[in-house]
Scaffold this motif. Structure first.
Motif, PDB file in Angstrom:
ATOM      1  N   TYR A  81     -55.769 -51.294  -7.396  1.00 43.91           N
ATOM      2  CA  TYR A  81     -55.049 -50.798  -6.225  1.00 43.91           C
ATOM      3  C   TYR A  81     -54.651 -49.359  -6.502  1.00 43.91           C
ATOM      4  O   TYR A  81     -54.333 -48.995  -7.638  1.00 43.91           O
ATOM      5  N   HIS A  82     -54.657 -48.556  -5.477  1.00 45.08           N
ATOM      6  CA  HIS A  82     -54.305 -47.145  -5.611  1.00 45.08           C
ATOM      7  C   HIS A  82     -52.928 -46.932  -4.990  1.00 45.08           C
ATOM      8  O   HIS A  82     -52.658 -47.395  -3.880  1.00 45.08           O
ATOM      9  N   VAL A  83     -52.064 -46.268  -5.742  1.00 39.46           N
ATOM     10  CA  VAL A  83     -50.685 -46.041  -5.328  1.00 39.46           C
ATOM     11  C   VAL A  83     -50.601 -44.650  -4.711  1.00 39.46           C
ATOM     12  O   VAL A  83     -51.042 -43.663  -5.317  1.00 39.46           O
ATOM     13  N   PHE A  84     -50.037 -44.587  -3.521  1.00 41.31           N
ATOM     14  CA  PHE A  84     -49.888 -43.332  -2.796  1.00 41.31           C
ATOM     15  C   PHE A  84     -48.424 -43.055  -2.510  1.00 41.31           C
ATOM     16  O   PHE A  84     -47.674 -43.973  -2.153  1.00 41.31           O
ATOM     17  N   ALA A  85     -48.023 -41.807  -2.655  1.00 41.73           N
ATOM     18  CA  ALA A  85     -46.741 -41.359  -2.117  1.00 41.73           C
ATOM     19  C   ALA A  85     -47.029 -41.012  -0.656  1.00 41.73           C
ATOM     20  O   ALA A  85     -48.042 -40.371  -0.354  1.00 41.73           O
ATOM     21  N   ILE A  86     -46.180 -41.485   0.251  1.00 38.21           N
ATOM     22  CA  ILE A  86     -46.390 -41.213   1.677  1.00 38.21           C
ATOM     23  C   ILE A  86     -45.137 -40.562   2.253  1.00 38.21           C
ATOM     24  O   ILE A  86     -44.039 -40.696   1.704  1.00 38.21           O
ATOM     25  N   ARG A  87     -45.318 -39.824   3.354  1.00 41.32           N
ATOM     26  CA  ARG A  87     -44.199 -39.066   3.937  1.00 41.32           C
ATOM     27  C   ARG A  87     -44.323 -39.008   5.451  1.00 41.32           C
ATOM     28  O   ARG A  87     -45.416 -38.926   5.989  1.00 41.32           O
ATOM     29  N   ARG A  88     -43.162 -39.038   6.084  1.00 43.95           N
ATOM     30  CA  ARG A  88     -43.068 -38.801   7.530  1.00 43.95           C
ATOM     31  C   ARG A  88     -42.658 -37.349   7.727  1.00 43.95           C
ATOM     32  O   ARG A  88     -41.576 -36.951   7.300  1.00 43.95           O
ATOM     33  N   SER A  89     -43.498 -36.578   8.372  1.00 45.88           N
ATOM     34  CA  SER A  89     -43.167 -35.166   8.603  1.00 45.88           C
ATOM     35  C   SER A  89     -42.000 -34.998   9.563  1.00 45.88           C
ATOM     36  O   SER A  89     -41.227 -34.050   9.438  1.00 45.88           O
ATOM     37  N   ASP A  90     -41.833 -35.920  10.504  1.00 43.02           N
ATOM     38  CA  ASP A  90     -40.777 -35.770  11.510  1.00 43.02           C
ATOM     39  C   ASP A  90     -39.379 -36.016  10.944  1.00 43.02           C
ATOM     40  O   ASP A  90     -38.410 -35.388  11.351  1.00 43.02           O
ATOM     41  N   THR A  91     -39.262 -36.899   9.953  1.00 37.56           N
ATOM     42  CA  THR A  91     -37.934 -37.223   9.403  1.00 37.56           C
ATOM     43  C   THR A  91     -37.780 -36.807   7.942  1.00 37.56           C
ATOM     44  O   THR A  91     -36.665 -36.799   7.420  1.00 37.56           O
ATOM     45  N   GLY A  92     -38.898 -36.534   7.253  1.00 37.07           N
ATOM     46  CA  GLY A  92     -38.836 -36.194   5.837  1.00 37.07           C
ATOM     47  C   GLY A  92     -38.715 -37.403   4.927  1.00 37.07           C
ATOM     48  O   GLY A  92     -38.606 -37.255   3.705  1.00 37.07           O
ATOM     49  N   LEU A 131     -51.711 -46.050   6.881  1.00 34.47           N
ATOM     50  CA  LEU A 131     -50.306 -45.647   6.832  1.00 34.47           C
ATOM     51  C   LEU A 131     -49.472 -46.407   7.854  1.00 34.47           C
ATOM     52  O   LEU A 131     -49.944 -46.685   8.960  1.00 34.47           O
ATOM     53  N   PRO A 132     -48.227 -46.719   7.502  1.00 41.52           N
ATOM     54  CA  PRO A 132     -47.315 -47.322   8.478  1.00 41.52           C
ATOM     55  C   PRO A 132     -47.052 -46.331   9.614  1.00 41.52           C
ATOM     56  O   PRO A 132     -47.214 -45.119   9.456  1.00 41.52           O
ATOM     57  N   SER A 133     -46.605 -46.847  10.721  1.00 44.29           N
ATOM     58  CA  SER A 133     -46.324 -46.020  11.897  1.00 44.29           C
ATOM     59  C   SER A 133     -45.355 -44.882  11.552  1.00 44.29           C
ATOM     60  O   SER A 133     -44.345 -45.090  10.876  1.00 44.29           O
ATOM     61  N   GLY A 134     -45.691 -43.682  11.982  1.00 48.43           N
ATOM     62  CA  GLY A 134     -44.836 -42.517  11.783  1.00 48.43           C
ATOM     63  C   GLY A 134     -45.146 -41.736  10.512  1.00 48.43           C
ATOM     64  O   GLY A 134     -44.778 -40.577  10.383  1.00 48.43           O
ATOM     65  N   TYR A 135     -45.814 -42.348   9.540  1.00 46.26           N
ATOM     66  CA  TYR A 135     -46.177 -41.647   8.301  1.00 46.26           C
ATOM     67  C   TYR A 135     -47.487 -40.890   8.522  1.00 46.26           C
ATOM     68  O   TYR A 135     -48.442 -41.443   9.074  1.00 46.26           O
ATOM     69  N   ASP A 136     -47.501 -39.636   8.122  1.00 52.78           N
ATOM     70  CA  ASP A 136     -48.677 -38.816   8.397  1.00 52.78           C
ATOM     71  C   ASP A 136     -49.167 -38.004   7.193  1.00 52.78           C
ATOM     72  O   ASP A 136     -50.118 -37.247   7.301  1.00 52.78           O
ATOM     73  N   ALA A 137     -48.546 -38.142   6.036  1.00 49.46           N
ATOM     74  CA  ALA A 137     -48.977 -37.412   4.846  1.00 49.46           C
ATOM     75  C   ALA A 137     -49.020 -38.380   3.664  1.00 49.46           C
ATOM     76  O   ALA A 137     -48.192 -39.295   3.569  1.00 49.46           O
ATOM     77  N   TYR A 138     -49.971 -38.171   2.784  1.00 50.87           N
ATOM     78  CA  TYR A 138     -50.100 -39.050   1.615  1.00 50.87           C
ATOM     79  C   TYR A 138     -50.763 -38.302   0.474  1.00 50.87           C
ATOM     80  O   TYR A 138     -51.454 -37.320   0.670  1.00 50.87           O
ATOM     81  N   ARG A 139     -50.512 -38.808  -0.735  1.00 49.05           N
ATOM     82  CA  ARG A 139     -51.157 -38.292  -1.952  1.00 49.05           C
ATOM     83  C   ARG A 139     -51.256 -39.434  -2.950  1.00 49.05           C
ATOM     84  O   ARG A 139     -50.268 -40.127  -3.206  1.00 49.05           O
ATOM     85  N   ARG A 140     -52.451 -39.608  -3.511  1.00 49.19           N
ATOM     86  CA  ARG A 140     -52.637 -40.655  -4.517  1.00 49.19           C
ATOM     87  C   ARG A 140     -51.979 -40.209  -5.817  1.00 49.19           C
ATOM     88  O   ARG A 140     -52.194 -39.105  -6.292  1.00 49.19           O
ATOM     89  N   VAL A 141     -51.135 -41.078  -6.372  1.00 49.64           N
ATOM     90  CA  VAL A 141     -50.400 -40.731  -7.596  1.00 49.64           C
ATOM     91  C   VAL A 141     -50.856 -41.550  -8.803  1.00 49.64           C
ATOM     92  O   VAL A 141     -50.418 -41.282  -9.915  1.00 49.64           O
ATOM     93  N   GLY A 142     -51.740 -42.506  -8.590  1.00 48.69           N
ATOM     94  CA  GLY A 142     -52.235 -43.302  -9.699  1.00 48.69           C
ATOM     95  C   GLY A 142     -52.873 -44.581  -9.213  1.00 48.69           C
ATOM     96  O   GLY A 142     -53.018 -44.802  -8.012  1.00 48.69           O
ATOM     97  N   SER A 143     -53.254 -45.409 -10.168  1.00 41.85           N
ATOM     98  CA  SER A 143     -53.912 -46.672  -9.860  1.00 41.85           C
ATOM     99  C   SER A 143     -53.364 -47.758 -10.775  1.00 41.85           C
ATOM    100  O   SER A 143     -52.983 -47.487 -11.916  1.00 41.85           O
ATOM    101  N   CYS A 198     -49.409 -49.183  -1.609  1.00 41.55           N
ATOM    102  CA  CYS A 198     -50.594 -49.511  -2.403  1.00 41.55           C
ATOM    103  C   CYS A 198     -51.743 -49.785  -1.445  1.00 41.55           C
ATOM    104  O   CYS A 198     -51.537 -50.357  -0.368  1.00 41.55           O
ATOM    105  N   SER A 199     -52.941 -49.376  -1.862  1.00 36.93           N
ATOM    106  CA  SER A 199     -54.114 -49.549  -1.013  1.00 36.93           C
ATOM    107  C   SER A 199     -55.311 -49.927  -1.875  1.00 36.93           C
ATOM    108  O   SER A 199     -55.430 -49.477  -3.015  1.00 36.93           O
ATOM    109  N   ALA A 200     -56.209 -50.729  -1.321  1.00 37.94           N
ATOM    110  CA  ALA A 200     -57.438 -51.069  -2.038  1.00 37.94           C
ATOM    111  C   ALA A 200     -58.438 -49.921  -1.985  1.00 37.94           C
ATOM    112  O   ALA A 200     -59.386 -49.898  -2.754  1.00 37.94           O
ATOM    113  N   THR A 201     -58.226 -48.960  -1.110  1.00 33.06           N
ATOM    114  CA  THR A 201     -59.102 -47.802  -1.021  1.00 33.06           C
ATOM    115  C   THR A 201     -58.475 -46.605  -1.728  1.00 33.06           C
ATOM    116  O   THR A 201     -57.255 -46.423  -1.687  1.00 33.06           O
ATOM    117  N   SER A 202     -59.316 -45.808  -2.369  1.00 34.04           N
ATOM    118  CA  SER A 202     -58.796 -44.644  -3.093  1.00 34.04           C
ATOM    119  C   SER A 202     -58.753 -43.391  -2.240  1.00 34.04           C
ATOM    120  O   SER A 202     -58.194 -42.382  -2.646  1.00 34.04           O
TER     121      SER A 202
END
Length: 187
Positions: free
Chosen positions: A4-15, A30-42, A21-25
């Motif tokens: 599984y790939h671990v991503f940090a995710i962020r909502r730009s509107d609220t910060g 993303l959950p509703s409202g989240y629009d930014a992500y970065r893979r931080v590990g696996s 975790c995702s099976a795709t790398s």
């Protein structure tokens, strides 16, 4: 035994920042409202929903318990793709020990390389040189693996200089180096 790939995710509107975790790398759902992500590990589970323990220091990931990924007797001299315990879906630099044992051939060695490199036959006196070369029959050697990158399937290529019934190749994986996209390698 799933990666599984671990991503940090962020909502730009609220910060608001969270993790997912995702099976795709490449692109998590993303959950509703989240629009930014970065893979931080696996991370990987062990088939019983337990995460394989590891320590992380930046891009360096060290398994708490090393894993014997390859245990081949008389592996032959053809190129073979060997799968290591490293994240799938990304390229990494494996941290592994290669063990070569031979009880019958007086001159032997192993060559390991990226799958995206040319397939070269190892040699004990010309390029590409074997590593873990054995100078006499009934010899053994263990060496850290050479610098290389895995494929997105977690594989590297090995080739033997010579092979016979008493020849063994073992590869134990200790961890990996994952640039997590910072070096332009992508996911």
């Amino acid at each position: 035994s799933t990666w599984y790939h671990v991503f940090a995710i962020r909502r730009s509107d609220t910060g608001v920042v969270d993790a997912i975790c995702s099976a795709t790398s490449t692109q998590p759902v993303l959950p509703s409202g989240y629009d930014a992500y970065r893979r931080v590990g696996s991370i990987r589970n062990d088939g019983s929903s337990n995460i394989l323990a590891f320590k992380q220091d930046g891009d360096y990931f060290r398994l708490a318990t090393s894993i014997l990924d390859v245990n081949a007797s008389n592996p032959g001299t053809n190129a073979v793709a060997r799968t290591l315990t490293v994240p799938m879906g990304v390229t990494t630099q494996p941290i592994a020990t290669f063990f070569v044992q031979d009880s019958s051939v007086a001159s032997n060695g192993t060559y390991a390389s990226d799958l995206n490199q040319n397939d070269e036959t190892p040699n004990n006196s010309a390029a590409p040189l074997s590593f873990g070369g054995l100078a006499a029959a009934s010899a053994t050697t263990a060496n850290p693996g050479p610098p290389m990158r895995t494929s997105r399937s977690g594989q590297v290529r090995t080739r033997e200089y010579d092979s016979a019934a008493g020849h063994n190749l073992r590869i134990a994986t200790f961890g990996w180096i994952d640039a997590r996209g910072k070096d332009g390698s992508g996911p």
